[in-house]
Design an enzyme around this catalytic site. Structure first.
Site, PDB file in Angstrom:
ATOM      1  N   ASP A 151       0.849  -1.188   0.000  1.00 10.02           N
ATOM      2  CA  ASP A 151       0.000   0.000   0.000  1.00 10.02           C
ATOM      3  C   ASP A 151       0.886   1.240   0.000  1.00 10.02           C
ATOM      4  O   ASP A 151       1.654   1.469   0.946  1.00 10.02           O
ATOM      5  CB  ASP A 151      -0.893  -0.031   1.250  1.00 10.02           C
ATOM      6  CG  ASP A 151      -1.933   1.078   1.261  1.00 10.02           C
ATOM      7  OD1 ASP A 151      -1.980   1.858   0.290  1.00 10.02           O
ATOM      8  OD2 ASP A 151      -2.688   1.173   2.245  1.00 10.02           O
TER       9      ASP A 151
ATOM     10  N   ASP B 243      -3.286   2.604  -5.765  1.00 16.14           N
ATOM     11  CA  ASP B 243      -2.135   2.649  -4.860  1.00 16.14           C
ATOM     12  C   ASP B 243      -1.960   1.380  -4.021  1.00 16.14           C
ATOM     13  O   ASP B 243      -1.190   1.363  -3.072  1.00 16.14           O
ATOM     14  CB  ASP B 243      -2.237   3.861  -3.932  1.00 16.14           C
ATOM     15  CG  ASP B 243      -3.528   3.884  -3.122  1.00 16.14           C
ATOM     16  OD1 ASP B 243      -4.415   3.059  -3.386  1.00 16.14           O
ATOM     17  OD2 ASP B 243      -3.636   4.732  -2.215  1.00 16.14           O
ATOM     18  N   GLU B 244      -2.661   0.302  -4.378  1.00 12.88           N
ATOM     19  CA  GLU B 244      -2.555  -0.942  -3.622  1.00 12.88           C
ATOM     20  C   GLU B 244      -2.462  -2.132  -4.571  1.00 12.88           C
ATOM     21  O   GLU B 244      -3.113  -2.147  -5.614  1.00 12.88           O
ATOM     22  CB  GLU B 244      -3.786  -1.151  -2.730  1.00 12.88           C
ATOM     23  CG  GLU B 244      -4.064  -0.049  -1.739  1.00 12.88           C
ATOM     24  CD  GLU B 244      -5.372  -0.299  -0.998  1.00 12.88           C
ATOM     25  OE1 GLU B 244      -5.479  -1.337  -0.306  1.00 12.88           O
ATOM     26  OE2 GLU B 244      -6.290   0.532  -1.134  1.00 12.88           O
TER      27      GLU B 244
END
Length: 297
Positions: free
Chosen positions: A23, A119-120
């Site tokens: 993350d 973003d993960e």
């Protein structure tokens, strides 16, 4: 009840996986700080339109966090907390570029990289250990690789399935690694409030609390039939997650699926009563959904 126990046995008997959830920390703000290093020296936040002062905060750096600036609050509210907050308009094309670059780093360690959001990403490193070391060592190498290559930091959850890896990455930020394994996950998770479990929203949490289920441990030890009667399939699913059961596989990078639905949600830190602020948020969410719908046509 017997059927459920049989399924539990089969899942537990499967080969143990090694899963990472990576993350990116304060992703939008971190990218802006990489583009303009001077922003690292001041409290700053990314928002939709800093000129109007009526938008919402999309991301913030560590200095802004010290003023308790939070994602999804209004710019007006954030500026009241931090008068010197520097506002930067977001650039989604840059964020997509950096997201792709980060995933390319992940692909150096395994082909099983499944983006969960911009973003993960989930990584299955089960077959990578002979090349790169233990799961913790691989997580550390990836974290440092991203930091030194792109100037971004990540938090990594290390576990034996996706749900626990995701929870692990949320437990310690920024630039951190959390390991949840068979030996420690109950000790770490079972005392946490049930609202901290993935997919337990406010409404579900209220229902569980009325059932006198207050912690993840309470949920894990609750009779699954009772949960099923009250919450249906959701009750069974979160009971499995509380017990550390998740057989969902990490897919090979680039795998395409026809989506059954497209949605986007956001959680406000406090109740929003101003209709203009709600309309602005709704427009941003609709824009996100429309963009994704166009990609599927």
């Amino acid at each position: 009840m017997i059927k459920y126990k049989q399924k539990f046995f089969l899942v537990q008997g499967d080969k143990m996986k090694d899963i990472l959830h990576c993350d990116l920390n304060g992703f939008f703000a971190s990218v802006e700080c990489v583009k303009n290093p001077e922003l690292k020296k001041v409290p700053m936040a990314v928002c939709g339109d800093p000129n109007t002062r009526h938008g919402i905060i999309l991301a913030k750096n560590e200095l802004a966090k010290k003023y308790n600036v939070v994602t999804a609050e209004t710019i007006y509210s954030a500026k009241k907390k931090c008068h010197d907050l520097v506002l930067v308009q977001g650039n989604y094309s840059d964020y997509k570029k950096y997201s792709k670059l980060v995933n390319e780093i992940y692909l150096k360690y395994t082909e099983k990289v499944e983006p969960f959001s911009i973003d993960e990403s989930f990584l299955d490193i089960t077959e990578s250990k002979n090349l790169f070391g233990t799961p913790y060592e691989i997580a550390y190498k990836i974290k440092e690789d991203v930091k030194h290559t792109l100037g971004l930091t990540i938090s990594v959850g290390v576990s034996f399935n996706k749900i626990l890896a995701k929870m692990g990455s949320d437990m310690k930020k920024p630039d951190a690694i959390t390991v949840l394994n068979k030996e420690n996950y109950k000790k770490i998770l079972y005392l946490l409030p049930v609202k901290d479990l993935l997919f337990v929203g406010k409404s579900t949490c209220n229902t569980l609390n009325k059932m006198r289920i207050y912690t993840i441990g309470d949920l894990a030890n609750c009779d699954v039939e009772r949960l099923s009667k009250k919450l249906g399939k959701l009750g069974v699913m979160i009971h499995r997650y509380a017990n550390g059961i998740d057989s969902d596989e990490v897919e090979i990078y680039g795998t395409k699926h026809a989506p059954k639905s497209i949605s986007k949600g956001i959680t406000f830190p406090e109740d929003i009563t101003n209709i203009e602020d709600l309309i602005k948020v709704a427009r941003k969410l609709c824009s996100y959904i429309a963009e994704n719908l166009r990609k599927k046509i």
